[in-house]
Design a protein around this motif. Structure first.
Motif, short mmCIF file in Angstrom:
data_model
loop_
_atom_site.label_atom_id
_atom_site.label_comp_id
_atom_site.label_asym_id
_atom_site.label_seq_id
_atom_site.Cartn_x
_atom_site.Cartn_y
_atom_site.Cartn_z
N LYS A 180 0.88 -1.17 0.00
CA LYS A 180 0.00 0.00 0.00
C LYS A 180 0.91 1.22 0.00
O LYS A 180 1.95 1.22 0.67
CB LYS A 180 -0.88 -0.01 1.26
N GLU A 181 0.54 2.25 -0.72
CA GLU A 181 1.35 3.45 -0.77
C GLU A 181 1.60 3.96 0.65
O GLU A 181 0.69 4.06 1.47
CB GLU A 181 0.66 4.53 -1.59
N GLY A 182 2.87 4.25 0.95
CA GLY A 182 3.23 4.78 2.27
C GLY A 182 3.38 3.74 3.35
O GLY A 182 3.46 4.07 4.52
N ASP A 183 3.46 2.44 2.96
CA ASP A 183 3.51 1.38 3.97
C ASP A 183 4.89 1.20 4.61
O ASP A 183 5.02 0.50 5.60
CB ASP A 183 3.02 0.05 3.40
N GLY A 184 5.92 1.82 4.06
CA GLY A 184 7.24 1.74 4.65
C GLY A 184 8.01 0.47 4.35
O GLY A 184 9.11 0.28 4.87
N LEU A 185 7.47 -0.39 3.49
CA LEU A 185 8.19 -1.61 3.14
C LEU A 185 9.31 -1.28 2.15
O LEU A 185 9.23 -0.29 1.42
CB LEU A 185 7.24 -2.63 2.52
N PRO A 186 10.34 -2.11 2.11
CA PRO A 186 11.46 -1.85 1.20
C PRO A 186 11.02 -1.87 -0.27
O PRO A 186 10.07 -2.58 -0.63
CB PRO A 186 12.43 -3.01 1.45
N GLU A 187 11.74 -1.11 -1.09
CA GLU A 187 11.46 -1.08 -2.52
C GLU A 187 11.59 -2.49 -3.09
O GLU A 187 12.51 -3.22 -2.76
CB GLU A 187 12.45 -0.15 -3.22
#
Length: 115
Positions: free
Chosen positions: A21-28
Motif C-alpha cells: 500500500k502506498e506509504g507502507d514503509g516496506l522496502p522497494e
C-alpha cells in the motif's frame, strides 16, 4: 483493603501477512511482509481485531492473520520462548498494546515463514 481489579486480558502471538500500500514503509521491490505481533485482548478474536485496526491506521494492508495462542498455549505445544519474547509479551499486556516484534519483507511471491 482495596482489591486490585483482575484483568482478563491475555497476550496472543499473531502472524499478520500484509500486502503493499502506498506509504507502507516496506522496502522497494517488496511484494508484502509478514509481521510477528504480540497483541493483548480478552480473547484471540479481540486481539486480531485490534491488530488489524492498528495496522490499517499505520497505512498497511493486512491480508491474513494466523493466531498461535497465548504464552501458556504455546508452552503447552512445546514452543521455545526466549526472555526477549517474554519481555515483549509482558509489555503488550502492561500497555494493553499491539507490539510488532518482527517484520520480514518478502519478494517475488515469497510466503511468510516466521518461526
Amino acid at each position: 483493603m482495596e482489591k486490585k481489579k483482575v484483568s482478563r486480558q491475555q497476550v496472543y502471538t499473531l502472524v499478520v501477512q500484509i500486502g503493499r500500500k502506498e506509504g507502507d514503509g516496506l522496502p522497494e521491490g517488496a511484494t508484502g511482509a509478514a509481521l510477528m505481533v504480540y497483541a493483548s485482548g480478552v480473547d484471540e478474536a479481540e486481539a486480531v481485531r485490534e491488530t488489524v485496526a492498528i495496522l490499517k491506521q499505520a497505512d498497511t494492508a493486512p491480508l491474513d492473520v494466523t493466531g498461535y495462542g497465548t504464552l501458556a498455549e504455546r508452552e503447552a505445544e512445546g514452543h521455545e520462548i526466549g526472555d526477549d519474547e517474554r519481555d515483549l509479551m509482558q509489555r503488550a499486556l502492561d500497555e494493553n498494546a499491539v507490539i510488532v516484534a518482527q517484520m520480514t519483507p518478502f519478494f517475488d511471491g515469497q510466503e511468510a515463514t516466521l518461526h
